[in-house]
Design an enzyme around this catalytic site. Sequence first.
Site, PDB file in Angstrom:
ATOM      1  N   LYS A 173       3.879  -4.582   0.473  1.00 30.56           N
ATOM      2  CA  LYS A 173       2.997  -3.738   0.809  1.00 30.56           C
ATOM      3  C   LYS A 173       1.701  -4.283   1.311  1.00 30.56           C
ATOM      4  O   LYS A 173       0.903  -3.883   2.255  1.00 30.56           O
ATOM      5  CB  LYS A 173       2.670  -2.215  -0.075  1.00 30.56           C
TER       6      LYS A 173
ATOM      7  N   ASP B 230       3.342   2.808   1.206  1.00 28.86           N
ATOM      8  CA  ASP B 230       2.378   3.055  -0.119  1.00 28.86           C
ATOM      9  C   ASP B 230       2.881   4.339  -0.717  1.00 28.86           C
ATOM     10  O   ASP B 230       3.995   5.006  -0.267  1.00 28.86           O
ATOM     11  CB  ASP B 230       1.110   3.214  -0.211  1.00 28.86           C
TER      12      ASP B 230
END
Length: 284
Positions: free
Chosen positions: A154, A172
């Site tokens: 991420k 996320d």
Amino acid sequence: MTAGRNSAVGEQAATKSKKAAKATKSSAKPESRLAMVRRARRINRELAEVYPYAHPELDFENPFQLLVATVLSAQTTDLRVNQTTPALFARFPTPEELAAANPEEVEELIRPTGFFRAKTKSITGLAAAIRDDFGGEVPGRLEDLVKLPGVGRKTAFVVLGNAFGVPGLTVDTHFQRLVRRWKWTEQEDPEKIEAEIAAIFPKSEWTMLSHRVIFHGRRICHARKPACGACPIAHLCPAYGEGETDPDKAKKLLKYEMGGMPGQRLKPPAGYPGRPAPPLGAAG
């Protein structure tokens, strides 16, 4: 944004939410893969109109600052990180200086972001790795970034997409929540979610799709009580009705703490590699 335009956006969302209520009642048949992909791409197009200059909401001036800020953003808000990083970067502007820093001084500077001891270990460790293994420059490849302390896929995609222009999906908590609500995937694992969403959209859309979805999750489609009655894509949402459907009550749930309202063209942060946003009302 003018009051008139705010009102217009609200009225448009209310109209669409009413259509969504009817659509939800009439959608008894299972959705085909093709229909889902078409709906997903339409959601992306409509979010592009609602958030025409969605961007990373962390302040940064270079890849190193974005990398550190993204690591610090875990378990806290971007707003809190933006309030914290100016003093950190003023004191330690380069990887070399951060790598050599006294950990206790770094801890004190980043204390407001929470988990400051673990985060200090991560950011000083990644700074040392950048100094020792990459000549003081943040690497621009996924396989190199994920080797740095505190950096997962991420964080790596945030840096690649916004500092290097390399497309990537930022999976996320907001992104995960919304893509499951929209029935784009049923996966729970971030990497499996990433793979399934990547198969729906062209690679060129991945970075901006991430920004739009995250903007929407922060402002309207909240975890506990989504503002369904004020949602401009309610007519495309299979989860319509999970939140407040009354338009007036839903408007009170909207959050704009980072300064971005639906329909508003936003000024990009310093360091953002995209083109400047055109003025309101200008052609794209």
